[in-house]
Write a protein that holds these residues in place. Structure first.
Motif, PDB file in Angstrom:
ATOM      1  N   ASP A   2       6.650 -13.929   2.361  1.00 31.06           N
ATOM      2  CA  ASP A   2       5.244 -14.671   2.428  1.00 31.06           C
ATOM      3  C   ASP A   2       4.907 -14.578   1.064  1.00 31.06           C
ATOM      4  O   ASP A   2       4.430 -15.840   0.549  1.00 31.06           O
ATOM      5  CB  ASP A   2       4.336 -13.891   3.121  1.00 31.06           C
ATOM      6  N   ILE A   3       5.222 -13.359   0.347  1.00 31.27           N
ATOM      7  CA  ILE A   3       4.704 -13.293  -1.109  1.00 31.27           C
ATOM      8  C   ILE A   3       5.647 -14.479  -2.093  1.00 31.27           C
ATOM      9  O   ILE A   3       5.191 -15.132  -2.844  1.00 31.27           O
ATOM     10  CB  ILE A   3       5.019 -11.965  -1.641  1.00 31.27           C
ATOM     11  N   ASN A   4       7.080 -14.481  -1.799  1.00 30.05           N
ATOM     12  CA  ASN A   4       7.821 -15.363  -2.413  1.00 30.05           C
ATOM     13  C   ASN A   4       7.310 -16.772  -2.127  1.00 30.05           C
ATOM     14  O   ASN A   4       7.454 -17.691  -3.117  1.00 30.05           O
ATOM     15  CB  ASN A   4       9.105 -15.099  -1.833  1.00 30.05           C
ATOM     16  N   LYS A   5       6.792 -17.236  -1.076  1.00 29.03           N
ATOM     17  CA  LYS A   5       6.303 -18.473  -0.798  1.00 29.03           C
ATOM     18  C   LYS A   5       5.253 -19.112  -1.683  1.00 29.03           C
ATOM     19  O   LYS A   5       4.801 -20.061  -1.661  1.00 29.03           O
ATOM     20  CB  LYS A   5       6.011 -18.747   0.522  1.00 29.03           C
ATOM     21  N   ARG A   6       4.334 -18.031  -2.096  1.00 31.40           N
ATOM     22  CA  ARG A   6       3.062 -18.359  -2.935  1.00 31.40           C
ATOM     23  C   ARG A   6       3.498 -19.007  -4.121  1.00 31.40           C
ATOM     24  O   ARG A   6       2.558 -19.788  -4.474  1.00 31.40           O
ATOM     25  CB  ARG A   6       2.199 -17.180  -2.796  1.00 31.40           C
ATOM     26  N   ASN A   7       4.110 -18.427  -4.989  1.00 34.85           N
ATOM     27  CA  ASN A   7       4.436 -18.958  -6.311  1.00 34.85           C
ATOM     28  C   ASN A   7       3.321 -18.690  -7.160  1.00 34.85           C
ATOM     29  O   ASN A   7       3.234 -19.481  -8.134  1.00 34.85           O
ATOM     30  CB  ASN A   7       4.887 -20.613  -5.997  1.00 34.85           C
ATOM     31  N   ASP A   8       2.371 -17.756  -6.920  1.00 36.12           N
ATOM     32  CA  ASP A   8       1.456 -17.697  -7.929  1.00 36.12           C
ATOM     33  C   ASP A   8       1.248 -16.196  -8.266  1.00 36.12           C
ATOM     34  O   ASP A   8       0.203 -15.658  -8.549  1.00 36.12           O
ATOM     35  CB  ASP A   8       0.157 -18.070  -7.201  1.00 36.12           C
ATOM     36  N   ILE A   9       2.229 -15.201  -7.706  1.00 36.71           N
ATOM     37  CA  ILE A   9       2.010 -13.832  -8.106  1.00 36.71           C
ATOM     38  C   ILE A   9       2.872 -13.409  -9.215  1.00 36.71           C
ATOM     39  O   ILE A   9       4.027 -13.788  -9.306  1.00 36.71           O
ATOM     40  CB  ILE A   9       2.514 -13.163  -6.659  1.00 36.71           C
ATOM     41  N   ASP A  10       2.269 -12.679 -10.063  1.00 37.47           N
ATOM     42  CA  ASP A  10       2.878 -12.061 -11.424  1.00 37.47           C
ATOM     43  C   ASP A  10       3.755 -11.104 -11.213  1.00 37.47           C
ATOM     44  O   ASP A  10       4.883 -11.054 -11.319  1.00 37.47           O
ATOM     45  CB  ASP A  10       1.816 -11.959 -12.504  1.00 37.47           C
ATOM     46  N   PHE A  11       3.133  -9.955 -10.243  1.00 35.43           N
ATOM     47  CA  PHE A  11       3.977  -8.909 -10.012  1.00 35.43           C
ATOM     48  C   PHE A  11       3.644  -8.063  -8.664  1.00 35.43           C
ATOM     49  O   PHE A  11       2.270  -8.602  -8.382  1.00 35.43           O
ATOM     50  CB  PHE A  11       4.265  -8.087 -11.235  1.00 35.43           C
ATOM     51  N   VAL A  12       4.335  -7.397  -8.334  1.00 33.82           N
ATOM     52  CA  VAL A  12       4.014  -6.638  -6.866  1.00 33.82           C
ATOM     53  C   VAL A  12       3.973  -5.366  -6.985  1.00 33.82           C
ATOM     54  O   VAL A  12       4.602  -4.544  -7.912  1.00 33.82           O
ATOM     55  CB  VAL A  12       5.158  -7.159  -5.918  1.00 33.82           C
ATOM     56  N   VAL A  13       2.928  -4.572  -6.585  1.00 34.31           N
ATOM     57  CA  VAL A  13       3.013  -2.964  -6.452  1.00 34.31           C
ATOM     58  C   VAL A  13       3.162  -2.545  -5.230  1.00 34.31           C
ATOM     59  O   VAL A  13       2.254  -2.803  -4.328  1.00 34.31           O
ATOM     60  CB  VAL A  13       1.685  -2.630  -7.130  1.00 34.31           C
ATOM     61  N   HIS A  14       4.041  -1.572  -5.017  1.00 38.90           N
ATOM     62  CA  HIS A  14       4.165  -0.750  -3.755  1.00 38.90           C
ATOM     63  C   HIS A  14       3.467   0.396  -3.892  1.00 38.90           C
ATOM     64  O   HIS A  14       4.008   1.507  -4.669  1.00 38.90           O
ATOM     65  CB  HIS A  14       5.715  -0.751  -3.136  1.00 38.90           C
ATOM     66  N   CYS A  15       2.441   0.644  -2.905  1.00 40.61           N
ATOM     67  CA  CYS A  15       1.675   2.012  -3.407  1.00 40.61           C
ATOM     68  C   CYS A  15       2.265   3.192  -2.488  1.00 40.61           C
ATOM     69  O   CYS A  15       1.559   4.459  -2.310  1.00 40.61           O
ATOM     70  CB  CYS A  15       0.265   1.732  -2.711  1.00 40.61           C
ATOM     71  N   GLY A  16       3.531   3.026  -2.111  1.00 45.32           N
ATOM     72  CA  GLY A  16       4.008   4.331  -1.573  1.00 45.32           C
ATOM     73  C   GLY A  16       4.508   4.231   0.145  1.00 45.32           C
ATOM     74  O   GLY A  16       3.781   3.490   0.894  1.00 45.32           O
ATOM     75  N   ASP A  17       5.135   5.211   0.520  1.00 50.23           N
ATOM     76  CA  ASP A  17       5.805   5.417   1.736  1.00 50.23           C
ATOM     77  C   ASP A  17       6.803   4.196   1.755  1.00 50.23           C
ATOM     78  O   ASP A  17       6.533   3.538   2.724  1.00 50.23           O
ATOM     79  CB  ASP A  17       4.714   5.407   2.956  1.00 50.23           C
ATOM     80  N   LEU A  18       7.686   4.107   1.075  1.00 53.10           N
ATOM     81  CA  LEU A  18       8.963   3.246   1.201  1.00 53.10           C
ATOM     82  C   LEU A  18       9.568   3.743   2.207  1.00 53.10           C
ATOM     83  O   LEU A  18      10.291   2.683   2.857  1.00 53.10           O
ATOM     84  CB  LEU A  18       9.680   3.317  -0.075  1.00 53.10           C
ATOM     85  N   THR A  19       9.847   4.939   2.580  1.00 45.55           N
ATOM     86  CA  THR A  19      10.377   5.373   4.113  1.00 45.55           C
ATOM     87  C   THR A  19       9.603   6.059   4.701  1.00 45.55           C
ATOM     88  O   THR A  19       8.434   6.150   4.809  1.00 45.55           O
ATOM     89  CB  THR A  19      11.713   6.172   3.467  1.00 45.55           C
ATOM     90  N   ASP A  20      10.143   6.388   5.942  1.00 40.61           N
ATOM     91  CA  ASP A  20       9.831   7.048   6.923  1.00 40.61           C
ATOM     92  C   ASP A  20      10.087   8.533   6.954  1.00 40.61           C
ATOM     93  O   ASP A  20       9.273   9.382   7.112  1.00 40.61           O
ATOM     94  CB  ASP A  20       9.794   6.458   8.430  1.00 40.61           C
ATOM     95  N   THR A  21      11.232   8.822   6.779  1.00 42.07           N
ATOM     96  CA  THR A  21      11.655  10.223   6.636  1.00 42.07           C
ATOM     97  C   THR A  21      12.421  10.547   5.343  1.00 42.07           C
ATOM     98  O   THR A  21      13.098  11.689   5.157  1.00 42.07           O
ATOM     99  CB  THR A  21      12.562  10.656   7.879  1.00 42.07           C
ATOM    100  N   GLY A  22      12.463   9.680   4.334  1.00 40.32           N
ATOM    101  CA  GLY A  22      13.031  10.102   3.003  1.00 40.32           C
ATOM    102  C   GLY A  22      14.592  10.035   3.177  1.00 40.32           C
ATOM    103  O   GLY A  22      15.078  10.646   2.205  1.00 40.32           O
ATOM    104  N   THR A  23      15.223   9.406   3.896  1.00 37.49           N
ATOM    105  CA  THR A  23      16.849   9.448   4.119  1.00 37.49           C
ATOM    106  C   THR A  23      17.308   8.370   3.064  1.00 37.49           C
ATOM    107  O   THR A  23      16.518   7.320   2.820  1.00 37.49           O
ATOM    108  CB  THR A  23      17.260   9.171   5.459  1.00 37.49           C
TER     109      THR A  23
END
Length: 281
Positions: free
Chosen positions: A89-110
């Protein structure tokens, strides 16, 4: 009745031992996939120290921009299908300069979780940085984060705005570490001061949440007032999309929802201020 001599017994014992050794080697070879990688192994192939590279790209591309359009996502955990849809969905917009992921990339850190999430995030058409969340600390997850993404506290500047990204997961240290790190915040007040006029703070766990060190929540608020023109704060962790006036003093905290709820937030920063929108995908 014929009895075995000692030589025969020794010979048969050696043959048995040899057979068992060969069988064990074959078993280990056949089960190579089982024993190849420990779930909390921190040796990674492919891209590492991602944030450093992404920051270099962001700062180079947007140093002189008058406006920035940023997509904030968070708490993707193990919801890979929804995370893929979010990235699409973000890629389809074509108007985003960059993305920030605010954490919890994983569920158990594996390791497998980190690798699967990295593979999905790498499909973004724009640069992204990622903070560490409390789930990312589990096992050796914090070590994996540092290998894959870098420092737990970091900052970057784009369009004369400093984005100060803080590790606020205090309970993962049993409150024994300097989290949030006031020394780091103090350093960032003046670091590269001639390059920025405004500040945005990004964190995983907000003040007064279960992960924040709430013994210093009031001190934290006073400390961040020294940052040049603090515009707003952004956080994840709570799995809801909200706008909070946490300290009842006008400083707004934008909560970023989890990917399972299929919501993210876009904030557009301009010279005269900023506006924000909630995106459902």
């Amino acid at each position: 009745m014929k009895t075995e001599s000692n030589n025969d017994i020794n010979k048969r014992s050696k043959q048995t031992i040899l057979f068992l050794c060969m069988a064990m080697i074959c078993l280990l070879t056949a089960c190579n996939d089982v024993f190849d990688v420990h779930p909390y192994d921190v040796n990674y192939k492919g891209e590492t120290h991602h944030n450093k590279q992404a920051i270099a790209e962001i700062e180079q591309r947007f140093a002189s921009r008058d406006s920035l359009r940023i997509a904030f996502i968070s708490d993707t955990h193990g919801w890979y299908t929804n995370t893929k849809a979010e990235i699409d969905d973000i890629n389809k917009r074509n108007d985003i300069d960059f993305v920030v992921h605010c954490g919890d990339l994983t569920d158990t850190g594996t390791k497998k979780e980190y690798e699967r999430t990295r593979k999905i995030l790498q499909k973004l058409d724009v640069p992204y940085v990622a903070l560490i969340g409390n789930h990312d600390f589990l096992g050796t997850g914090d070590q994996s984060y540092q290998v894959l993404y870098g420092s737990l506290d970091f900052s970057f500047i784009a369009g004369r705005v400093k984005f100060l990204c803080l590790n606020t997961n205090a309970t993962e240290y049993d409150y024994m570490a300097a989290v949030p790190n006031f020394d780091y915040i103090e350093q960032e007040i003046t670091a590269r001061a001639d390059e920025f006029d405004r500040t945005v703070i990004i964190m995983h766990a907000p003040p007064y949440s279960d992960q924040f060190n709430n013994n210093v929540a009031k001190a934290f608020r006073r400390y961040i007032d020294f940052l040049p023109h603090l515009m707003f704060c952004v956080y994840g962790h709570n799995h809801n999309s909200v706008v909070n006036n946490i300290y009842s003093d006008g400083l707004l905290f934008y909560g970023i929802d989890c990917s399972d709820h299929r919501i993210y937030r876009i904030i557009t920063i301009r010279k005269e201020g900023y506006d924000e929108e909630e995106v459902h995908f």
